[in-house]
Design a protein around this motif. Sequence first.
Motif, short mmCIF file in Angstrom:
data_model
loop_
_atom_site.label_atom_id
_atom_site.label_comp_id
_atom_site.label_asym_id
_atom_site.label_seq_id
_atom_site.Cartn_x
_atom_site.Cartn_y
_atom_site.Cartn_z
N GLU A 63 3.45 31.69 46.46
CA GLU A 63 3.69 33.09 46.79
C GLU A 63 3.59 33.97 45.55
O GLU A 63 2.99 35.06 45.58
CB GLU A 63 5.06 33.26 47.44
N ALA A 64 4.14 33.51 44.43
CA ALA A 64 4.05 34.28 43.20
C ALA A 64 2.60 34.44 42.76
O ALA A 64 2.20 35.50 42.26
CB ALA A 64 4.87 33.61 42.10
N ALA A 65 1.79 33.39 42.94
CA ALA A 65 0.38 33.48 42.57
C ALA A 65 -0.36 34.51 43.43
O ALA A 65 -1.20 35.26 42.95
CB ALA A 65 -0.27 32.11 42.68
N CYS A 66 -0.04 34.51 44.73
CA CYS A 66 -0.65 35.50 45.62
C CYS A 66 -0.27 36.92 45.22
O CYS A 66 -1.11 37.83 45.19
CB CYS A 66 -0.23 35.22 47.06
N ARG A 67 0.98 37.11 44.92
CA ARG A 67 1.44 38.44 44.51
C ARG A 67 0.75 38.87 43.21
O ARG A 67 0.39 40.04 43.04
CB ARG A 67 2.95 38.45 44.33
N MET A 68 0.58 37.93 42.32
CA MET A 68 -0.06 38.25 41.04
C MET A 68 -1.51 38.66 41.27
O MET A 68 -1.99 39.65 40.70
CB MET A 68 0.00 37.02 40.12
N SER A 69 -2.24 37.93 42.11
CA SER A 69 -3.63 38.27 42.39
C SER A 69 -3.72 39.65 43.06
O SER A 69 -4.61 40.45 42.74
CB SER A 69 -4.27 37.21 43.28
N TRP A 70 -2.82 39.91 43.97
CA TRP A 70 -2.81 41.22 44.64
C TRP A 70 -2.55 42.34 43.64
O TRP A 70 -3.22 43.38 43.65
CB TRP A 70 -1.76 41.22 45.74
N ARG A 71 -1.60 42.12 42.74
CA ARG A 71 -1.27 43.15 41.75
C ARG A 71 -2.44 43.39 40.81
O ARG A 71 -2.74 44.54 40.45
CB ARG A 71 -0.04 42.74 40.93
N ILE A 72 -3.15 42.32 40.43
CA ILE A 72 -4.33 42.50 39.56
C ILE A 72 -5.39 43.31 40.29
O ILE A 72 -6.01 44.21 39.71
CB ILE A 72 -4.88 41.12 39.14
N GLY A 73 -5.63 43.04 41.57
CA GLY A 73 -6.59 43.81 42.34
C GLY A 73 -6.22 45.28 42.38
O GLY A 73 -7.08 46.16 42.24
N GLU A 74 -4.93 45.58 42.57
CA GLU A 74 -4.47 46.98 42.59
C GLU A 74 -4.69 47.65 41.24
O GLU A 74 -5.20 48.77 41.16
CB GLU A 74 -2.99 47.03 42.96
N CYS A 75 -4.26 46.97 40.17
CA CYS A 75 -4.35 47.57 38.83
C CYS A 75 -5.80 47.85 38.43
O CYS A 75 -6.11 48.92 37.90
CB CYS A 75 -3.70 46.65 37.80
N ARG A 76 -6.69 46.90 38.70
CA ARG A 76 -8.08 47.10 38.30
C ARG A 76 -8.76 48.19 39.13
O ARG A 76 -9.62 48.92 38.64
CB ARG A 76 -8.85 45.78 38.41
N ALA A 77 -8.37 48.32 40.38
CA ALA A 77 -8.91 49.42 41.19
C ALA A 77 -8.45 50.76 40.64
O ALA A 77 -9.22 51.73 40.57
CB ALA A 77 -8.48 49.26 42.65
N GLU A 78 -7.18 50.84 40.25
CA GLU A 78 -6.64 52.09 39.69
C GLU A 78 -7.33 52.45 38.38
O GLU A 78 -7.49 53.63 38.05
CB GLU A 78 -5.14 51.95 39.48
N GLN A 79 -7.74 51.43 37.62
CA GLN A 79 -8.40 51.67 36.34
C GLN A 79 -9.90 51.92 36.50
O GLN A 79 -10.57 52.30 35.54
CB GLN A 79 -8.17 50.48 35.40
N GLY A 80 -10.43 51.69 37.69
CA GLY A 80 -11.84 51.94 37.93
C GLY A 80 -12.76 50.80 37.52
O GLY A 80 -13.97 50.99 37.44
N LEU A 81 -12.20 49.61 37.26
CA LEU A 81 -13.04 48.46 36.94
C LEU A 81 -13.85 48.08 38.18
O LEU A 81 -13.30 47.98 39.27
CB LEU A 81 -12.18 47.28 36.50
N PRO A 82 -15.15 47.87 38.06
CA PRO A 82 -15.95 47.50 39.25
C PRO A 82 -15.43 46.22 39.90
O PRO A 82 -15.03 45.28 39.22
CB PRO A 82 -17.35 47.31 38.67
N LEU A 83 -15.48 46.19 41.22
CA LEU A 83 -15.00 45.02 41.95
C LEU A 83 -15.83 43.78 41.60
O LEU A 83 -15.28 42.68 41.49
CB LEU A 83 -15.06 45.28 43.46
N ASP A 84 -17.13 43.93 41.41
CA ASP A 84 -17.96 42.79 41.06
C ASP A 84 -17.49 42.16 39.75
O ASP A 84 -17.48 40.92 39.62
CB ASP A 84 -19.42 43.21 40.93
N ALA A 85 -17.13 43.00 38.79
CA ALA A 85 -16.65 42.48 37.51
C ALA A 85 -15.33 41.74 37.68
O ALA A 85 -15.09 40.69 37.05
CB ALA A 85 -16.48 43.63 36.51
N LEU A 86 -14.46 42.26 38.54
CA LEU A 86 -13.17 41.61 38.77
C LEU A 86 -13.36 40.24 39.44
O LEU A 86 -12.74 39.25 39.04
CB LEU A 86 -12.30 42.52 39.64
N LEU A 87 -14.21 40.19 40.45
CA LEU A 87 -14.46 38.91 41.13
C LEU A 87 -15.14 37.92 40.19
O LEU A 87 -14.85 36.71 40.23
CB LEU A 87 -15.32 39.15 42.37
#
Length: 447
Positions: free
Chosen positions: A109-133
């Motif tokens: 569960e903690a790992a899932c929350r961490m991945s979700w938080r990273i997705g949120e933070c990178r979207a807020e910063q404008g990092l391209p989704l392709d780069a994140l994946l």
Amino acid sequence: MPHVIRSRVRAPHASPLTSPVTSSVMSSAASRPARSLADAEAVAVLHRAAQVLMDDLAGLTHRLLAALREKEPAYRAAIEADPAGIWQEANRSLRLSVGSLIRPRESREAACRMSWRIGECRAEQGLPLDALLHAFRLGGAMVWQGLVDETTRRRPEDIRLLVHVAADVWSFVDEHCGLVADAYRATERRLAWRRENQQRLTVAALLDGTARIADIPDAATMLELPEEGRYVVVAASGAGVAGAAGPVVGLPPGTRALRHLSADSEQVVVLLADRSPETVNEQPCEGSRGADEELAALAAELTAPLGVRVGIGSAVTGLAALGEARRLAETALRACPRDGGVVLLDEHLPAALVVSSSRLGAALAERVLGPLDRLDPADRDLLVDTLRTWLEADGSAQRAGTRLYCHRNTVLNRLRRFEQLTGRSLARPSDVVEISLALAARRLLDI
């Protein structure tokens, strides 16, 4: 995070997650039938190799960030902007991910929350989704390579067992790529709504004239419009506007504009041709002619559904003047015929004067045309229609008679009768002005 290994020697299942962030991911994982070629011995091999990675987690983190710097330019900028923050984030994500290989019940569960938080933070910063994946898959590949290297170094014969769990490890990576992508897109939608709402509120404040002068530069940046540009507001109202799902007024191609929809009207802020204040001051006459031509072209080219009334105000300079521009557009809108049409304020100033003060307009109409109200309505309307047609024909009884399908002498007789009833003279310019304004007031104010 779901179990990475499902051994024939079954481990106790983790308790269901209640987190709204991870529940859908975990439910889909739990619904899949348990299947794996791995047995207890393969699980033990995986645990031993994963524990070695845990013991050198700092080194694994450094290697991952070095790979991201080299292979993912978009992430390189994020690392350079916040090296300590990105390192901590990567380290914690790796700790939870590798920990899920060893103790899925405690870490998933903690790992899932961490991945979700990273997705949120990178979207807020404008990092391209392709780069994140790409970064997540690169991390997954590095963890898998570390497991293989460690097993090969210590007990090469165990590689055959590690292969049994490869599908589960990569299923783990794919699941978290899906999770981070979902978080990223959800955040994008939220940010887009926030931007649209902030833009709507900003445009509303500018049109209401309530925006603070100190906020104008920020508004210009947000709206991507010049702070000192030349603007005009177009206002539309009518049955086709209320509840409209999309734009009502159609503008010429290439027009830069912002739309604001209220309960019963649409206001469109149109950016006119850019001209600096210095140029306007140096050539006021030429600038005025240019503005008139541009507004006239706008009025001629815009489109609106039948029955919609459209008013185009006068041009103003600067976003700070949009409140005045809106009031001018609403004045032009009130000068529109009730059955629809387009009115350019600069070409209907007398009518605009009348509707700007409805009480004075009504008083003028009563004073000039009141004596006609004692006539039979049909007789009164005939005199008023003849008078209006004569004025539109520039005082030519011949042209007025042609439009009214009667002889010019009939027109002249009706005009003399009007003069007798009202005490006004159509030969006196001041009387003609009052009569013209009175007719406009009666037509526009519905009196």
